[in-house]
Design a protein around this motif. Structure first.
Motif, mmCIF file in Angstrom:
data_model
loop_
_atom_site.group_PDB
_atom_site.id
_atom_site.type_symbol
_atom_site.label_atom_id
_atom_site.label_comp_id
_atom_site.label_asym_id
_atom_site.label_seq_id
_atom_site.Cartn_x
_atom_site.Cartn_y
_atom_site.Cartn_z
ATOM 1 N N GLN A 1 22.394 -4.152 -8.271
ATOM 2 C CA GLN A 1 22.250 -5.546 -8.663
ATOM 3 C C GLN A 1 22.904 -5.701 -10.023
ATOM 4 O O GLN A 1 22.775 -4.832 -10.881
ATOM 5 N N PHE A 2 23.614 -6.809 -10.208
ATOM 6 C CA PHE A 2 24.174 -7.117 -11.514
ATOM 7 C C PHE A 2 23.431 -8.290 -12.115
ATOM 8 O O PHE A 2 23.070 -9.245 -11.412
ATOM 9 N N VAL A 3 23.225 -8.200 -13.410
ATOM 10 C CA VAL A 3 22.571 -9.258 -14.169
ATOM 11 C C VAL A 3 23.457 -9.547 -15.369
ATOM 12 O O VAL A 3 23.926 -8.623 -16.026
ATOM 13 N N VAL A 4 23.705 -10.821 -15.621
ATOM 14 C CA VAL A 4 24.437 -11.206 -16.824
ATOM 15 C C VAL A 4 23.522 -12.029 -17.704
ATOM 16 O O VAL A 4 22.734 -12.840 -17.227
ATOM 17 N N PHE A 5 23.580 -11.759 -18.990
ATOM 18 C CA PHE A 5 22.802 -12.533 -19.955
ATOM 19 C C PHE A 5 23.737 -13.110 -20.997
ATOM 20 O O PHE A 5 24.854 -12.625 -21.192
ATOM 21 N N ARG A 6 23.263 -14.138 -21.646
ATOM 22 C CA ARG A 6 24.080 -14.821 -22.649
ATOM 23 C C ARG A 6 23.243 -15.065 -23.906
ATOM 24 O O ARG A 6 22.184 -14.490 -24.069
ATOM 25 N N ASN A 7 23.740 -15.926 -24.757
ATOM 26 C CA ASN A 7 23.030 -16.273 -25.980
ATOM 27 C C ASN A 7 22.016 -17.382 -25.718
ATOM 28 O O ASN A 7 22.159 -18.155 -24.776
ATOM 29 N N TYR A 8 21.043 -17.474 -26.602
ATOM 30 C CA TYR A 8 20.003 -18.494 -26.452
ATOM 31 C C TYR A 8 20.522 -19.916 -26.624
ATOM 32 O O TYR A 8 19.832 -20.864 -26.274
ATOM 33 N N ASN A 9 21.728 -20.097 -27.130
ATOM 34 C CA ASN A 9 22.248 -21.451 -27.274
ATOM 35 C C ASN A 9 22.920 -21.951 -25.995
ATOM 36 O O ASN A 9 23.489 -23.032 -25.975
ATOM 37 N N CYS A 10 22.837 -21.178 -24.920
ATOM 38 C CA CYS A 10 23.367 -21.608 -23.615
ATOM 39 C C CYS A 10 22.312 -22.434 -22.885
ATOM 40 O O CYS A 10 21.116 -22.301 -23.155
ATOM 41 N N PRO A 11 22.737 -23.234 -21.924
ATOM 42 C CA PRO A 11 21.760 -23.943 -21.095
ATOM 43 C C PRO A 11 20.843 -22.943 -20.392
ATOM 44 O O PRO A 11 21.276 -21.831 -20.040
ATOM 45 N N PRO A 12 19.578 -23.287 -20.184
ATOM 46 C CA PRO A 12 18.619 -22.350 -19.584
ATOM 47 C C PRO A 12 19.095 -21.719 -18.267
ATOM 48 O O PRO A 12 18.850 -20.544 -18.024
ATOM 49 N N ALA A 13 19.786 -22.461 -17.426
ATOM 50 C CA ALA A 13 20.238 -21.923 -16.144
ATOM 51 C C ALA A 13 21.307 -20.845 -16.314
ATOM 52 O O ALA A 13 21.538 -20.058 -15.401
ATOM 53 N N GLN A 14 21.943 -20.795 -17.473
ATOM 54 C CA GLN A 14 22.988 -19.797 -17.722
ATOM 55 C C GLN A 14 22.496 -18.614 -18.547
ATOM 56 O O GLN A 14 23.210 -17.625 -18.691
ATOM 57 N N LEU A 15 21.300 -18.703 -19.076
ATOM 58 C CA LEU A 15 20.779 -17.657 -19.950
ATOM 59 C C LEU A 15 20.742 -16.301 -19.245
ATOM 60 O O LEU A 15 21.139 -15.283 -19.807
ATOM 61 N N LEU A 16 20.297 -16.302 -17.994
ATOM 62 C CA LEU A 16 20.222 -15.085 -17.209
ATOM 63 C C LEU A 16 20.593 -15.431 -15.771
ATOM 64 O O LEU A 16 20.019 -16.343 -15.186
#
Length: 104
Positions: free
Chosen positions: A43-58
């Motif tokens: 499984q792959f999981v991508v995470f981003r910064n907290y300033n991204c929209p919630p749906a893109q955070l993880l």
């Protein structure tokens, strides 16, 4: 995988190596675990910064035994966010929620 803007090149390299990861995992299963079972999932999981929209955070793929399905998931993953705190602990939380995964 870190999908923040500063890691865009690394994300692109990860997209290129999915098949290689499956091949290497199969080799390890055969050599180290002495099993002829070729069935395993990733499984792959991508995470981003907290300033991204919630749906893109993880974002996470399904557990897959087909490298092409993971390539398709990664092809949609775009780097986003930056200059603020990264949501790495959200990715680690996600990993800890995967209790149903059988360990080798």
């Amino acid at each position: 995988l870190d999908a923040t803007c500063s890691m865009s090149e690394m994300l692109e390299e990860a997209k290129k190596t999915v098949g290689m990861m499956f091949d290497r995992a199969t080799e390890i299963i055969h050599e180290e675990i002495k099993s002829d079972n070729d069935f395993f999932e990733m499984q792959f999981v991508v995470f981003r910064n907290y300033n991204c929209p919630p749906a893109q955070l993880l974002e996470s793929s399904k557990w897959e035994s087909n490298p092409q399905a993971l390539r398709e998931f990664l092809s949609r993953a775009r780097p986003s966010g930056g200059w603020q705190n990264e949501a790495v602990e959200v990715a680690l939380w996600h990993a800890n929620q995967e209790e149903h995964v059988k360990r080798l």
